[in-house]
Design an enzyme around this catalytic site. Structure first.
Site, PDB file in Angstrom:
ATOM      1  N   TRP A 298       0.859  -1.183   0.000  1.00 47.21           N
ATOM      2  CA  TRP A 298       0.000   0.000   0.000  1.00 47.21           C
ATOM      3  C   TRP A 298       0.898   1.237   0.000  1.00 47.21           C
ATOM      4  O   TRP A 298       1.924   1.264   0.664  1.00 47.21           O
ATOM      5  CB  TRP A 298      -0.901  -0.009   1.238  1.00 47.21           C
ATOM      6  CG  TRP A 298      -2.036   0.950   1.140  1.00 47.21           C
ATOM      7  CD1 TRP A 298      -2.096   2.190   1.692  1.00 47.21           C
ATOM      8  CD2 TRP A 298      -3.269   0.754   0.451  1.00 47.21           C
ATOM      9  NE1 TRP A 298      -3.287   2.791   1.386  1.00 47.21           N
ATOM     10  CE2 TRP A 298      -4.033   1.919   0.618  1.00 47.21           C
ATOM     11  CE3 TRP A 298      -3.794  -0.306  -0.295  1.00 47.21           C
ATOM     12  CZ2 TRP A 298      -5.299   2.063   0.074  1.00 47.21           C
ATOM     13  CZ3 TRP A 298      -5.062  -0.154  -0.845  1.00 47.21           C
ATOM     14  CH2 TRP A 298      -5.796   1.014  -0.645  1.00 47.21           C
TER      15      TRP A 298
ATOM     16  N   TYR B 185      -0.565  -2.688   8.075  1.00 52.76           N
ATOM     17  CA  TYR B 185      -1.130  -3.492   9.165  1.00 52.76           C
ATOM     18  C   TYR B 185      -0.530  -4.897   9.182  1.00 52.76           C
ATOM     19  O   TYR B 185      -0.336  -5.486  10.245  1.00 52.76           O
ATOM     20  CB  TYR B 185      -2.655  -3.555   9.033  1.00 52.76           C
ATOM     21  CG  TYR B 185      -3.317  -4.212  10.207  1.00 52.76           C
ATOM     22  CD1 TYR B 185      -3.558  -3.496  11.376  1.00 52.76           C
ATOM     23  CD2 TYR B 185      -3.688  -5.548  10.160  1.00 52.76           C
ATOM     24  CE1 TYR B 185      -4.159  -4.107  12.475  1.00 52.76           C
ATOM     25  CE2 TYR B 185      -4.292  -6.168  11.248  1.00 52.76           C
ATOM     26  CZ  TYR B 185      -4.526  -5.434  12.400  1.00 52.76           C
ATOM     27  OH  TYR B 185      -5.101  -6.047  13.485  1.00 52.76           O
TER      28      TYR B 185
ATOM     29  N   CYS C  86       3.888   2.940   4.891  1.00 51.58           N
ATOM     30  CA  CYS C  86       3.473   4.340   4.895  1.00 51.58           C
ATOM     31  C   CYS C  86       1.959   4.403   5.090  1.00 51.58           C
ATOM     32  O   CYS C  86       1.208   3.839   4.296  1.00 51.58           O
ATOM     33  CB  CYS C  86       3.866   5.009   3.578  1.00 51.58           C
ATOM     34  SG  CYS C  86       3.343   6.730   3.462  1.00 51.58           S
ATOM     35  N   VAL C  87       1.550   5.075   6.155  1.00 51.97           N
ATOM     36  CA  VAL C  87       0.125   5.260   6.433  1.00 51.97           C
ATOM     37  C   VAL C  87      -0.136   6.757   6.455  1.00 51.97           C
ATOM     38  O   VAL C  87       0.334   7.465   7.344  1.00 51.97           O
ATOM     39  CB  VAL C  87      -0.282   4.629   7.780  1.00 51.97           C
ATOM     40  CG1 VAL C  87      -1.779   4.779   8.008  1.00 51.97           C
ATOM     41  CG2 VAL C  87       0.133   3.162   7.840  1.00 51.97           C
ATOM     42  N   ILE C  88      -0.860   7.234   5.451  1.00 57.47           N
ATOM     43  CA  ILE C  88      -1.126   8.664   5.305  1.00 57.47           C
ATOM     44  C   ILE C  88      -2.456   9.008   5.956  1.00 57.47           C
ATOM     45  O   ILE C  88      -3.447   8.296   5.786  1.00 57.47           O
ATOM     46  CB  ILE C  88      -1.128   9.060   3.815  1.00 57.47           C
ATOM     47  CG1 ILE C  88       0.252   8.765   3.203  1.00 57.47           C
ATOM     48  CG2 ILE C  88      -1.491  10.538   3.645  1.00 57.47           C
ATOM     49  CD1 ILE C  88       0.329   8.946   1.709  1.00 57.47           C
TER      50      ILE C  88
ATOM     51  N   HIS D 135      -8.418   6.064  10.667  1.00 58.93           N
ATOM     52  CA  HIS D 135      -7.831   4.747  10.409  1.00 58.93           C
ATOM     53  C   HIS D 135      -6.330   4.740  10.656  1.00 58.93           C
ATOM     54  O   HIS D 135      -5.771   3.766  11.152  1.00 58.93           O
ATOM     55  CB  HIS D 135      -8.130   4.287   8.979  1.00 58.93           C
ATOM     56  CG  HIS D 135      -7.256   4.925   7.948  1.00 58.93           C
ATOM     57  ND1 HIS D 135      -7.443   6.210   7.505  1.00 58.93           N
ATOM     58  CD2 HIS D 135      -6.162   4.451   7.305  1.00 58.93           C
ATOM     59  CE1 HIS D 135      -6.510   6.506   6.616  1.00 58.93           C
ATOM     60  NE2 HIS D 135      -5.718   5.468   6.477  1.00 58.93           N
TER      61      HIS D 135
ATOM     62  N   PHE E  68      11.069  -0.323  13.105  1.00 63.60           N
ATOM     63  CA  PHE E  68       9.867   0.393  12.653  1.00 63.60           C
ATOM     64  C   PHE E  68      10.282   1.429  11.616  1.00 63.60           C
ATOM     65  O   PHE E  68      10.780   2.503  11.954  1.00 63.60           O
ATOM     66  CB  PHE E  68       9.208   1.073  13.858  1.00 63.60           C
ATOM     67  CG  PHE E  68       7.931   1.797  13.557  1.00 63.60           C
ATOM     68  CD1 PHE E  68       6.724   1.125  13.576  1.00 63.60           C
ATOM     69  CD2 PHE E  68       7.924   3.154  13.304  1.00 63.60           C
ATOM     70  CE1 PHE E  68       5.527   1.792  13.334  1.00 63.60           C
ATOM     71  CE2 PHE E  68       6.732   3.832  13.063  1.00 63.60           C
ATOM     72  CZ  PHE E  68       5.535   3.145  13.070  1.00 63.60           C
TER      73      PHE E  68
ATOM     74  N   ARG F 173       9.998  12.332   2.804  1.00 62.09           N
ATOM     75  CA  ARG F 173      10.690  11.456   3.751  1.00 62.09           C
ATOM     76  C   ARG F 173      11.058  10.111   3.135  1.00 62.09           C
ATOM     77  O   ARG F 173      11.504   9.205   3.817  1.00 62.09           O
ATOM     78  CB  ARG F 173       9.814  11.260   4.988  1.00 62.09           C
ATOM     79  CG  ARG F 173       9.737  12.538   5.823  1.00 62.09           C
ATOM     80  CD  ARG F 173       8.496  12.598   6.698  1.00 62.09           C
ATOM     81  NE  ARG F 173       8.468  13.815   7.489  1.00 62.09           N
ATOM     82  CZ  ARG F 173       8.101  15.010   7.032  1.00 62.09           C
ATOM     83  NH1 ARG F 173       7.729  15.150   5.759  1.00 62.09           N
ATOM     84  NH2 ARG F 173       8.103  16.073   7.820  1.00 62.09           N
TER      85      ARG F 173
END
Length: 159
Positions: free
Chosen positions: A31, A66, A89-91, A97, A122, A136
């Site tokens: 993702w 996840y 990467c979680v935007i 969420h 991490f 980043r």
């Protein structure tokens, strides 16, 4: 210190361990592929630049951030893997969420590291926007993948 004040690709390289005989697993979330591929490139190149043999770097993909905890656990349990680097990467979106996912991944990776007695790093970006993520992932703030790989190298001094 936030990454707006520090370049993620700048770090101390004093007294690093010899990693030429070490094996690293890099688990990459699919993702946000545009970002995570750049994170992988940074992590891989940093490992090679500091002495890891390409044949001792294992890559595995998981669907999203996840799933990084389980992917990391699979490799951390292997005797021949010395350290695991989890990249994702979680935007921030319109819902919360990202808060739930980021917390679960951080807790999961910590648990895997402690249970398996190995460095599990991490390397997950948690930006507000796609632009911040790209900044980043090899952009103006460096590459979190570089930092994650260097963290894995430095943690191997403890083992």
């Amino acid at each position: 210190m936030s990454s707006t004040d520090k370049n993620l690709s700048e770090f101390s390289t004093n007294d690093l361990p010899d990693i030429s005989g070490r094996t690293f697993a890099i688990v990459v979330a699919e993702w946000n592929h545009e970002v995570t591929e750049k994170l992988f490139d940074g992590a891989y190149q940093t490992l090679v630049d500091y002495g890891a043999k390409p044949e001792n770097i294992i890559r595995a993909n998981v669907p999203g951030s996840y799933e990084l905890s389980f992917g990391a656990q699979v490799f951390a349990r292997k005797q021949n893997v010395d350290a695991v680097i989890a990249l994702g990467c979680v935007i921030q979106g319109e819902t919360k969420h990202n808060d739930y996912i980021n917390h679960a991944v951080a807790q999961g990776l910590t648990q895997v590291s402690l249970e398996c007695h190995k460095p599990v790093v991490f390397g997950v970006l948690t930006p507000n926007t796609q632009e911040q993520a790209l900044d980043r992932a090899g952009g103006k703030h460096g590459n979190k993948g570089d930092e994650a790989a260097m963290t894995a190298i430095k943690m191997l001094k403890l083992v």
